[in-house]
Enzyme design. Structure first.
Site, PDB file in Angstrom:
ATOM      1  N   CYS A 147     -53.135  -4.937 -30.044  1.00 20.88           N
ATOM      2  CA  CYS A 147     -52.213  -5.195 -31.149  1.00 20.88           C
ATOM      3  C   CYS A 147     -52.981  -5.555 -32.415  1.00 20.88           C
ATOM      4  CB  CYS A 147     -51.251  -6.322 -30.780  1.00 20.88           C
ATOM      5  SG  CYS A 147     -50.084  -6.739 -32.096  1.00 20.88           S
ATOM      6  N   ASP A 154     -24.731  -6.084 -43.217  1.00 28.51           N
ATOM      7  CA  ASP A 154     -23.576  -5.981 -42.346  1.00 28.51           C
ATOM      8  C   ASP A 154     -22.349  -6.422 -43.154  1.00 28.51           C
ATOM      9  OD1 ASP A 154     -21.774  -5.947 -40.296  1.00 28.51           O
ATOM     10  OD2 ASP A 154     -22.930  -7.233 -38.949  1.00 28.51           O
ATOM     11  N   CYS A 205     -52.627 -11.726 -32.898  1.00 27.31           N
ATOM     12  CA  CYS A 205     -53.514 -11.239 -31.833  1.00 27.31           C
ATOM     13  C   CYS A 205     -54.975 -11.205 -32.273  1.00 27.31           C
ATOM     14  CB  CYS A 205     -53.051  -9.859 -31.376  1.00 27.31           C
ATOM     15  SG  CYS A 205     -51.511  -9.918 -30.410  1.00 27.31           S
ATOM     16  N   CYS A 260     -51.860  -7.129 -35.070  1.00 30.25           N
ATOM     17  CA  CYS A 260     -51.275  -8.208 -35.879  1.00 30.25           C
ATOM     18  C   CYS A 260     -52.230  -9.387 -36.013  1.00 30.25           C
ATOM     19  CB  CYS A 260     -49.939  -8.658 -35.279  1.00 30.25           C
ATOM     20  SG  CYS A 260     -50.065  -9.796 -33.875  1.00 30.25           S
ATOM     21  N   ASP A 287     -30.988  -2.213 -35.133  1.00 32.75           N
ATOM     22  CA  ASP A 287     -31.244  -3.591 -35.575  1.00 32.75           C
ATOM     23  C   ASP A 287     -30.944  -4.540 -34.433  1.00 32.75           C
ATOM     24  OD1 ASP A 287     -28.629  -5.520 -36.246  1.00 32.75           O
ATOM     25  OD2 ASP A 287     -28.155  -3.400 -36.008  1.00 32.75           O
ATOM     26  N   HIS A 319     -46.121 -11.437 -34.092  1.00 34.51           N
ATOM     27  CA  HIS A 319     -46.500 -10.469 -33.053  1.00 34.51           C
ATOM     28  C   HIS A 319     -45.308  -9.624 -32.607  1.00 34.51           C
ATOM     29  CE1 HIS A 319     -48.038  -8.616 -29.450  1.00 34.51           C
ATOM     30  NE2 HIS A 319     -46.945  -9.055 -28.842  1.00 34.51           N
ATOM     31  N   GLY A 352     -19.761  -8.142 -42.178  1.00 33.83           N
ATOM     32  CA  GLY A 352     -19.112  -9.360 -41.727  1.00 33.83           C
ATOM     33  C   GLY A 352     -18.164  -9.103 -40.575  1.00 33.83           C
TER      34      GLY A 352
END
Length: 400
Positions: free
Chosen positions: A312, A100, A317, A314, A274, A342, A102
């Site tokens: 899930c 970004d 999980c 991940c 984002d 997660h 700023g």
């Protein structure tokens, strides 16, 4: 489909388009990685992702994340970043980065900022020191950071602002874009995106797009939204902008991270997103699930030996129960770590399955199933119904 946009440091290869809505998917080829769009980009403001290591982020399949130029300009500063050869080396992240400019701090730190044609003068919230952020300085810092995608410095006003200040900010953003282009020293290795401004005024958004598209930049962002405006107004601006922006360039809607917003905005033709939401909400013990959110602080989970989400993949999980997480959320730092893993996995999986549905031209069915899971009582928000109807997707049809 063949490549739609080619710049020295970017290729945007559209792979498929939804036959009903404006949704599309593409391979965004950047210097450090190929990014599959639509994509959600986690935010690592200070060159760090709260609650997760970059190795873990890589293992989750993340292809691009964010860092913030304003904060990095204060700490560690450009001299150290120059010495280590850029932020990729400093944070040990081998994949793509977006920075970004700023400019958002004009809104979030408005009490500490003074805006003139020269730039924005900030008082540091860290130590009280002053920093003059000009378009040239923003690009100089981002060139030093070495991000794959740099954002122009734009004049940001709160989205609900009306009157002459909105038009002033829009035209100043165009002038500042030209200064950013002139200051950009690494066009063969870094991409500069323009940011479309104009608040909720569609005529100003049109004028801004007309001018910025003339600069033929690698990508374009829709800025100045997600600041408390009504959702129907938000969707009208997003859809208006995607109608006018070049088909062969990536379109980035800044600051969007709620799952419902992501799905609707993809239908409206957005490619990149984002938000700090998945990491921030994890720190408060809230997990993201297909029905919305799960507050693990609630006592109902005290003896619940199931994972957050049985489907899930991940590591959280696979290894931890709701009961275990209930005992430690908001009390132990490891809980933030586990729930963050997660939540990012949830966001990335959502975008992956969404992309697959576009590739297979079954996106409308995906959307109906998503909403049926999110709102099992069938009471869909009116703004969602209206926004999706505008791109020929009727939520009232039964999910397949």
């Amino acid at each position: 489909m063949t490549a739609q946009a080619t710049h020295p440091a970017l290729q945007f290869n559209i792979k498929a388009k939804c036959s009903t809505t404006k949704a599309r998917c593409a391979d965004l080829v950047l210097p450090h990685s190929v990014v599959e769009t639509p994509v959600f980009m986690p935010v690592g403001t200070q060159g760090t992702m709260k609650g997760i290591t970059f190795k873990q982020l890589e293992e989750l399949g993340c292809q691009i994340c964010l860092a913030n130029t304003y904060h990095l300009g204060h700490r560690p500063g450009p001299e150290l970043l120059e010495e280590v050869g850029g932020l990729h080396n400093f944070m040990k992240w081998p994949r793509s980065l977006l920075t970004d400019s700023g400019g958002f701090q004009m809104v979030s730190l408005l009490s500490l900022a003074e805006i003139t044609e020269v730039g924005v003068k900030f008082q540091s919230p860290h130590d009280g020191s002053s920093l003059m952020l000009t378009p040239e300085k923003s690009i100089e810092l981002q060139n030093t950071i070495g991000s794959d995608i740099m954002m122009q410095l734009d004049d940001v006003v709160h989205v609900l602002t009306t009157g002459p200040r909105v038009e002033e900010a829009m035209y100043r953003s165009i002038r500042w874009l030209d200064r950013c282009i002139s200051a950009h020293k690494n066009p063969t290795t870094q991409n500069l995106y323009a940011i479309i401004q104009g608040a909720l005024d569609l005529d100003l958004r049109t004028k801004c797009i007309d001018e910025m598209v003339k600069r033929d930049l690698p990508g374009y962002a829709i800025g100045g939204l997600s600041g408390g405006e009504e959702k129907d107004a938000f969707c009208k601006v997003v859809s208006h902008c995607t109608d006018l922006l070049p088909d062969g360039r990536p379109r980035y809607c800044m600051g969007v991270g709620y799952a419902v917003d992501l799905v609707v905005c993809v239908a409206l033709g957005v490619d990149q997103f984002d938000c700090v939401y998945p990491t921030r909400t994890a720190r408060f013990g809230t997990a993201l699930v297909k029905s919305g959110t799960m507050s693990l602080k609630q006592r109902v989970y005290e003896n619940d030996l199931r994972p957050i989400d049985e489907d899930c993949p991940c590591s959280t999980c696979k290894n931890y129960t709701r009961s275990y997480l209930h005992q430690i959320v908001t009390k132990e730092t490891v809980a933030c770590h586990l729930v963050t893993i997660h939540n990012i996995a949830y966001q990335l999986t959502l975008m992956k399955t969404l992309r697959e549905s576009i590739m297979e031209d079954r996106f409308p069915g995906f959307v109906r199933n998503f909403f049926a899971d999110m709102y099992p009582d069938g009471k869909y928000p009116a703004w969602c119904i209206e926004a999706l109807q505008s791109v020929n997707l009727d939520l009232t049809q039964q999910p397949q």
